[in-house]
Design a protein around this motif. Structure first.
Motif, PDB file in Angstrom:
ATOM      1  N   GLU A  64       7.441  12.443   2.577  1.00  0.00           N
ATOM      2  CA  GLU A  64       9.330  11.560   2.121  1.00  0.00           C
ATOM      3  C   GLU A  64       9.114  11.104   3.786  1.00  0.00           C
ATOM      4  OE1 GLU A  64      11.890  14.277  -0.418  1.00  0.00           O
ATOM      5  OE2 GLU A  64      10.827  14.111  -1.568  1.00  0.00           O
ATOM      6  N   LEU A  65       9.190  11.866   4.152  1.00  0.00           N
ATOM      7  CA  LEU A  65       9.385  11.094   5.869  1.00  0.00           C
ATOM      8  C   LEU A  65       8.740   9.981   6.062  1.00  0.00           C
ATOM      9  CD1 LEU A  65      11.827  11.128   8.367  1.00  0.00           C
ATOM     10  CD2 LEU A  65      10.200  12.698   9.236  1.00  0.00           C
ATOM     11  N   MET A  88       0.502  -0.863  -0.163  1.00  0.00           N
ATOM     12  CA  MET A  88      -0.227   0.044   0.016  1.00  0.00           C
ATOM     13  C   MET A  88       0.663   1.402   0.015  1.00  0.00           C
ATOM     14  SD  MET A  88      -3.531  -0.969   2.649  1.00  0.00           S
ATOM     15  CE  MET A  88      -2.058  -1.135   3.996  1.00  0.00           C
ATOM     16  N   THR A  89       1.746   1.331   0.693  1.00  0.00           N
ATOM     17  CA  THR A  89       3.142   2.521   1.042  1.00  0.00           C
ATOM     18  C   THR A  89       3.295   2.489  -0.599  1.00  0.00           C
ATOM     19  OG1 THR A  89       3.299   2.445   3.116  1.00  0.00           O
ATOM     20  CG2 THR A  89       4.846   3.506   2.019  1.00  0.00           C
ATOM     21  N   ALA A  90       3.480   1.307  -2.100  1.00  0.00           N
ATOM     22  CA  ALA A  90       4.100   2.085  -2.559  1.00  0.00           C
ATOM     23  C   ALA A  90       3.323   1.763  -3.788  1.00  0.00           C
ATOM     24  CB  ALA A  90       5.003   0.879  -3.004  1.00  0.00           C
ATOM     25  N   GLY A  91       2.307   1.231  -3.578  1.00  0.00           N
ATOM     26  CA  GLY A  91       1.244   1.701  -4.744  1.00  0.00           C
ATOM     27  C   GLY A  91      -0.134   2.318  -4.312  1.00  0.00           C
ATOM     28  N   MET A  92      -0.371   2.909  -3.024  1.00  0.00           N
ATOM     29  CA  MET A  92      -1.461   4.383  -2.944  1.00  0.00           C
ATOM     30  C   MET A  92      -1.237   5.169  -3.252  1.00  0.00           C
ATOM     31  SD  MET A  92      -4.050   3.815   0.781  1.00  0.00           S
ATOM     32  CE  MET A  92      -4.079   2.235   0.166  1.00  0.00           C
ATOM     33  N   HIS A  93      -2.087   6.146  -3.443  1.00  0.00           N
ATOM     34  CA  HIS A  93      -1.709   7.465  -3.652  1.00  0.00           C
ATOM     35  C   HIS A  93      -1.971   7.959  -2.571  1.00  0.00           C
ATOM     36  CE1 HIS A  93      -1.828  11.957  -4.620  1.00  0.00           C
ATOM     37  NE2 HIS A  93      -2.926  12.174  -4.611  1.00  0.00           N
ATOM     38  N   ILE A  94      -1.733   8.998  -1.699  1.00  0.00           N
ATOM     39  CA  ILE A  94      -1.507   9.605  -0.337  1.00  0.00           C
ATOM     40  C   ILE A  94      -1.248  10.886   0.171  1.00  0.00           C
ATOM     41  CG2 ILE A  94      -1.339   9.317   1.892  1.00  0.00           C
ATOM     42  CD1 ILE A  94      -0.698   6.755   2.171  1.00  0.00           C
ATOM     43  N   PRO A  95      -2.150  11.946   0.186  1.00  0.00           N
ATOM     44  CA  PRO A  95      -1.880  12.933  -0.266  1.00  0.00           C
ATOM     45  C   PRO A  95      -0.771  13.380   0.826  1.00  0.00           C
ATOM     46  CG  PRO A  95      -4.641  12.877   0.676  1.00  0.00           C
ATOM     47  CD  PRO A  95      -3.614  11.668   0.484  1.00  0.00           C
ATOM     48  N   ALA A  96      -0.352  14.472   0.454  1.00  0.00           N
ATOM     49  CA  ALA A  96       0.981  15.096   1.069  1.00  0.00           C
ATOM     50  C   ALA A  96       0.723  15.499   2.447  1.00  0.00           C
ATOM     51  CB  ALA A  96       1.401  16.479   0.091  1.00  0.00           C
ATOM     52  N   GLU A  97      -0.509  16.003   2.230  1.00  0.00           N
ATOM     53  CA  GLU A  97      -0.547  16.254   3.774  1.00  0.00           C
ATOM     54  C   GLU A  97      -0.969  15.093   4.431  1.00  0.00           C
ATOM     55  OE1 GLU A  97      -4.436  16.366   1.646  1.00  0.00           O
ATOM     56  OE2 GLU A  97      -2.562  16.740   1.150  1.00  0.00           O
ATOM     57  N   LEU A  98      -1.566  13.939   4.293  1.00  0.00           N
ATOM     58  CA  LEU A  98      -1.182  13.115   5.285  1.00  0.00           C
ATOM     59  C   LEU A  98       0.131  12.126   5.400  1.00  0.00           C
ATOM     60  CD1 LEU A  98      -4.846  12.284   4.455  1.00  0.00           C
ATOM     61  CD2 LEU A  98      -4.323  13.155   5.906  1.00  0.00           C
ATOM     62  N   GLN A  99       0.693  12.570   4.203  1.00  0.00           N
ATOM     63  CA  GLN A  99       1.997  11.427   4.370  1.00  0.00           C
ATOM     64  C   GLN A  99       3.340  11.955   3.577  1.00  0.00           C
ATOM     65  OE1 GLN A  99       2.671   7.180   3.262  1.00  0.00           O
ATOM     66  NE2 GLN A  99       2.911   7.890   1.635  1.00  0.00           N
TER      67      GLN A  99
END
Length: 212
Positions: free
Chosen positions: A120-121, A107-118
């Motif tokens: 680079e760190l 999921m980390t590699a393939g799911m689009h997560i908004p920048a405010e929720l994830q």
């Protein structure tokens, strides 16, 4: 009269409490994904989860089993009184932990997560945690098969500490959210990542004090 110590249930109870909010939130998310899969409404809140519904469902079930069943694996009295149950449950916990890590990485590699929720760190931290969980469980399994029980326990403590990151994240994020609003962007990344760091440090402290 049995000479074996009686389970206190304090440790499992504490770990179950730590798991309570993430497991409950996971159950709500699971029902939401199932509802949408059956023709329910796709919303801005659940749309990203519907891009990978299989991974989401597998992750929720596996992580819940890992945290709940794993809570009973670390009490020495329970292990001594119910050794067969410990071995059977341990297999389920190990498999659940592996599936949790693999689906988390997927999921980390393939799911689009908004920048405010994830940012680079947090993205990097999630990848690192998933890889470390897989390695810890693999080393633990290898150790127990070779009869190295102390090493087996140490690596399962490390794996469980990482798997319980969501519980510690609740403890860290909730006071901030109540006092200053829901954290976003880099501040959120730092808080979320720090939970795994705290758990990892605590695990090493337990191991070095020869936790039973």
């Amino acid at each position: 009269m049995s000479l074996l110590p009686s389970p206190s249930w304090k440790l499992p109870g504490a770990l179950l409490l730590l798991s309570l909010v993430p497991v409950a939130a996971g159950a709500v998310r699971l029902l939401d994904v199932l509802k949408v899969s059956s023709g329910g409404l796709v919303t801005a809140e659940n749309t990203r989860f519907m891009t990978m519904p299989g991974a989401v469902l597998a992750h929720i079930v596996a992580a819940s089993l890992f945290c709940v069943l794993g809570a009973f694996q670390f009490d020495a009295a329970i292990r001594l009184r119910f050794p067969r149950l410990h071995r059977i449950t341990g297999r389920v916990v190990a498999l659940s932990g592996i599936l949790t890590a693999l689906t988390g990485l997927w999921m980390t590699a393939g799911m689009h997560i908004p920048a405010e929720l994830q940012g680079e760190l947090l993205y990097g931290a999630r990848l690192l945690v998933g890889i470390c969980m897989l390695l810890a469980i693999s080393v633990s399994i290898r150790a127990v098969l070779r009869g190295r029980i102390a090493q087996h326990k140490a690596w399962m403590i490390r794996a469980y500490a990482l798997g319980q990151g969501a519980g510690t994240q609740v403890l860290i994020m909730l006071p901030v959210a109540l006092t200053a609003g829901t954290p976003t962007f880099f501040f959120r990344d730092i808080l979320m990542t720090s939970a795994w760091g705290l758990n990892a440090v605590f695990a090493e402290w337990l191991i070095r004090r020869r936790w039973p």
